[in-house]
Design a protein around this motif. Structure first.
Motif, short mmCIF file in Angstrom:
data_model
loop_
_atom_site.label_atom_id
_atom_site.label_comp_id
_atom_site.label_asym_id
_atom_site.label_seq_id
_atom_site.Cartn_x
_atom_site.Cartn_y
_atom_site.Cartn_z
N GLU A 112 0.83 -1.22 0.00
CA GLU A 112 0.00 0.00 0.00
C GLU A 112 0.87 1.26 0.00
N ALA A 113 1.93 1.23 0.80
CA ALA A 113 2.82 2.39 0.88
C ALA A 113 3.50 2.64 -0.47
N VAL A 114 3.94 1.57 -1.12
CA VAL A 114 4.62 1.71 -2.41
C VAL A 114 3.65 2.22 -3.47
N LEU A 115 2.42 1.70 -3.47
CA LEU A 115 1.41 2.17 -4.42
C LEU A 115 1.14 3.67 -4.26
N GLN A 116 1.03 4.10 -3.01
CA GLN A 116 0.79 5.53 -2.74
C GLN A 116 1.95 6.37 -3.27
N SER A 117 3.17 5.90 -3.04
CA SER A 117 4.35 6.64 -3.51
C SER A 117 4.40 6.70 -5.03
N LEU A 118 4.05 5.59 -5.68
CA LEU A 118 4.06 5.56 -7.15
C LEU A 118 3.02 6.52 -7.72
N THR A 119 1.85 6.55 -7.11
CA THR A 119 0.80 7.47 -7.56
C THR A 119 1.27 8.91 -7.40
N ALA A 120 1.89 9.19 -6.24
CA ALA A 120 2.41 10.54 -5.99
C ALA A 120 3.51 10.92 -6.99
N ALA A 121 4.25 9.92 -7.46
CA ALA A 121 5.34 10.18 -8.42
C ALA A 121 4.83 10.25 -9.86
N GLY A 122 3.52 10.12 -10.04
CA GLY A 122 2.95 10.27 -11.38
C GLY A 122 2.65 8.97 -12.10
N PHE A 123 2.82 7.84 -11.39
CA PHE A 123 2.53 6.53 -12.01
C PHE A 123 1.20 5.99 -11.47
N SER A 124 0.14 6.72 -11.76
CA SER A 124 -1.15 6.43 -11.13
C SER A 124 -1.84 5.20 -11.72
N ARG A 125 -1.31 4.68 -12.84
CA ARG A 125 -1.95 3.48 -13.42
C ARG A 125 -1.46 2.19 -12.76
N ALA A 126 -0.49 2.29 -11.86
CA ALA A 126 -0.09 1.10 -11.08
C ALA A 126 -1.28 0.67 -10.23
N SER A 127 -1.43 -0.65 -10.05
CA SER A 127 -2.64 -1.14 -9.37
C SER A 127 -2.32 -2.32 -8.46
N SER A 128 -3.25 -2.59 -7.54
CA SER A 128 -3.07 -3.72 -6.62
C SER A 128 -3.66 -5.02 -7.17
N GLY A 129 -4.26 -4.95 -8.35
CA GLY A 129 -4.67 -6.19 -9.02
C GLY A 129 -5.88 -6.88 -8.43
N TYR A 130 -5.94 -8.18 -8.63
CA TYR A 130 -7.14 -8.96 -8.33
C TYR A 130 -7.39 -9.17 -6.85
N VAL A 131 -8.69 -9.25 -6.52
CA VAL A 131 -9.15 -9.87 -5.28
C VAL A 131 -9.43 -11.32 -5.66
N PRO A 132 -8.92 -12.31 -4.90
CA PRO A 132 -9.03 -13.70 -5.37
C PRO A 132 -10.48 -14.18 -5.48
N LEU A 133 -10.77 -14.92 -6.54
CA LEU A 133 -12.15 -15.30 -6.85
C LEU A 133 -12.73 -16.32 -5.89
N HIS A 134 -11.88 -17.09 -5.20
CA HIS A 134 -12.46 -18.06 -4.26
C HIS A 134 -13.08 -17.35 -3.06
N ARG A 135 -12.84 -16.05 -2.95
CA ARG A 135 -13.48 -15.26 -1.89
C ARG A 135 -14.57 -14.34 -2.43
N ASN A 136 -14.90 -14.49 -3.71
CA ASN A 136 -15.94 -13.65 -4.31
C ASN A 136 -17.32 -14.25 -4.01
N ASP A 137 -18.15 -13.47 -3.30
CA ASP A 137 -19.46 -13.99 -2.86
C ASP A 137 -20.36 -14.35 -4.03
N ALA A 138 -20.34 -13.55 -5.09
CA ALA A 138 -21.23 -13.81 -6.23
C ALA A 138 -20.88 -15.15 -6.88
N VAL A 139 -19.60 -15.42 -7.08
CA VAL A 139 -19.16 -16.67 -7.69
C VAL A 139 -19.51 -17.85 -6.79
#
Length: 383
Positions: free
Chosen positions: A298-325
Motif C-alpha cells: 500500500e505504501a509503495v502504491l501511494q508513492s508511485l501514484t504521488a510520483a505520477g505513475f497512477s496506473r499502477a494497481s493492486s490487481g485482483y481480489v481472489p475469486l475463491h473469496r468472491n461472494d457472487a461466484v
C-alpha cells in the motif's frame, strides 16, 4: 524524474486503422455475414498464433463460455480454474451450468499450480482452464500431460497473452482450445472482441456454430444444426484488429526491451520479488509487469501514484473469496445434490495481498521513462 508524466497512452493508432475502418464503412458491409474482414482477421490471427483455426466473437468472457460448451462441458461438470484471475475465468463455467473449482497458484509466478490442479480432480472434472496471466505462459507440458492422464479438456485463457510462446510454440492451440480478448486494455485491441483458437476442425466447427446461432459453415441462413448464441464480431472491429495486429510485433519488441531493463534495474532491490526466469518461456506476452512487495504494497502504491505513475494497481481480489461466484456455484451444486468443492488457496490469498501491477503501456515508453519508473519504484520501496 524526466519525462515519465508523458508515459504512452493506450491504444496506439493512426492512418492504418483509419483507412481500414473507412474501407468497411464505404463497402456497406458492416457485419461478418456479408463482409470478409472478420474472416480475414481470423485467418491472420490463427497464423500469428500458429493455430489451425480461429473464430472471432464478441469478447474474451464469452470466448471462454463457448470453448467450454464446444468441449461438451455442461450442467454439474467441474472446471478447475485458478482463483488469481479475472472473474470471467470462473463465471464462464457458471454460464454453462458448470462448477468452477479453485486450485491454488504458484506464488512465484501467480500462475495455476499443476500439482494443486491434479489434487482438485474428481470424477466430475471435465476441463481445466489454464490462465497465461500477465502474458506469462503457464507450464503447458504439465497441463497437457495432466489433461491426457485424466481425460480433461485443456483450455488456455490467453486473454493477456497475445504473441506469448511456450517452448517456441505460440500459446492458444497448445491445449485443446485457447481464448483471447481484444478488450480496451489488451495488447491487441478493438475496444471489445475475442477469439477462440484450436487445432481441431471438429472443435472449430462447434465454436463457429455457437457464435453463429447454430449455423454450420456453408449451410443455409435458417439451417440451425445446434443451439447457438449470436456472438459475432463486426467488420469494423476486425478492421481495427487487422491494423493492430500489424503493429503488435514492433510494440512487443519495445515492451520486451523495457521489461528486461526494468527487471535488471529492480533485481537488486531489497524486499521486492520478481517472477523467476523460465527457459520454457520463449516469448512473454508482457501485458502486465508484476512485482511482489510483502508488507509494503500500500505504501509503495501511494508513492508511485504521488510520483505520477497512477496506473499502477493492486490487481485482483481472489475469486475463491468472491461472494457472487460462490453463491452461483453453491446454487448449482445444491440443486444437483453435489458437494460444493470448498476451496483452500493460501497462495492466492498471499499474492493478492502483496502484488503490484504495472500495465503494459508503461512498457512502451522510452529508455529514460523506464529508468524513471525503476527509480520511482526503488525510492518507494526504500522509503
Amino acid at each position: 524524474m524526466g519525462d515519465h508524466a508523458m508515459m504512452p497512452q493506450w491504444p496506439e493508432f493512426g492512418d492504418d486503422e483509419e483507412k481500414e475502418l473507412l474501407e468497411v464503412l464505404h463497402s456497406g458491409k458492416w457485419g461478418s455475414t456479408s463482409g470478409d474482414v472478420v474472416a480475414t482477421f481470423a485467418q491472420e490471427f490463427a497464423e500469428y498464433q500458429q493455430a489451425a483455426h480461429a473464430v472471432c466473437l464478441a469478447n474474451g468472457t464469452l470466448a471462454l463460455a463457448v470453448a467450454l460448451r464446444a468441449a461438451g462441458v455442461g450442467i454439474g461438470d467441474e472446471v478447475i480454474v485458478p482463483p488469481y484471475t479475472f472473474i470471467a475465468t470462473a463465471s464462464a463455467a457458471l454460464f454453462v451450468g458448470a462448477v468452477p473449482v479453485f486450485a491454488d497458484v504458484d506464488p512465484d509466478t501467480h500462475l495455476l499450480d499443476p500439482a494443486a490442479t491434479e489434487a482438485a480432480v474428481t470424477p466430475r472434472t471435465k476441463a481445466v482452464i489454464v490462465v497465461h496471466l500477465a502474458g506469462r505462459p503457464a507450464d503447458m507440458d504439465a497441463f497437457t500431460a495432466l489433461g491426457a492422464r485424466h481425460g480433461l479438456t485443456v483450455i488456455e485463457d490467453a486473454a493477456q497473452a497475445h504473441g506469448a510462446a511456450y517452448n517456441g510454440r505460440p500459446v492458444g492451440a497448445i491445449g485443446d482450445l485457447g481464448t483471447f480478448s481484444f478488450q480496451s486494455s489488451k495488447n491487441i485491441t478493438a475496444g471489445e472482441g475475442g477469439a477462440v483458437l484450436t487445432d481441431s476442425a471438429e472443435l472449430a466447427g462447434a465454436v463457429y456454430s455457437l457464435v453463429n446461432v447454430g449455423r454450420v459453415p456453408g449451410g443455409g441462413w435458417y439451417q440451425h444444426e445446434s443451439v447457438g448464441y449470436n456472438l459475432r464480431l463486426t467488420e469494423f472491429q476486425a478492421a481495427i484488429l487487422r491494423a493492430q495486429l500489424r503493429r503488435h510485433p514492433q510494440q512487443q519488441e519495445v515492451r520486451e526491451r523495457n521489461a528486461q531493463l526494468l527487471t535488471s534495474l529492480l533485481s537488486g532491490v531489497d524486499g521486492l520479488q520478481l517472477a523467476p526466469d523460465d527457459p520454457a518461456i520463449t516469448a512473454h506476452g508482457r501485458h502486465l509487469f508484476m512485482l511482489r512487495l510483502p508488507g509494503r504494497r500500500e505504501a509503495v502504491l501511494q508513492s508511485l501514484t504521488a510520483a505520477g505513475f497512477s496506473r499502477a494497481s493492486s490487481g485482483y481480489v481472489p475469486l475463491h473469496r468472491n461472494d457472487a461466484v460462490r453463491r452461483e456455484a453453491q446454487a448449482i451444486t445444491a440443486r444437483l445434490g453435489q458437494p460444493y468443492p470448498e476451496p483452500a488457496c493460501p497462495h492466492a490469498d498471499l499474492v493478492s495481498s502483496d502484488t503490484i501491477w504495472l500495465p503494459q503501456p508503461y512498457l512502451l515508453g522510452t529508455e529514460s521513462q523506464t529508468h524513471a519508473l525503476a527509480t520511482a519504484i526503488t525510492e518507494a520501496v526504500n522509503a
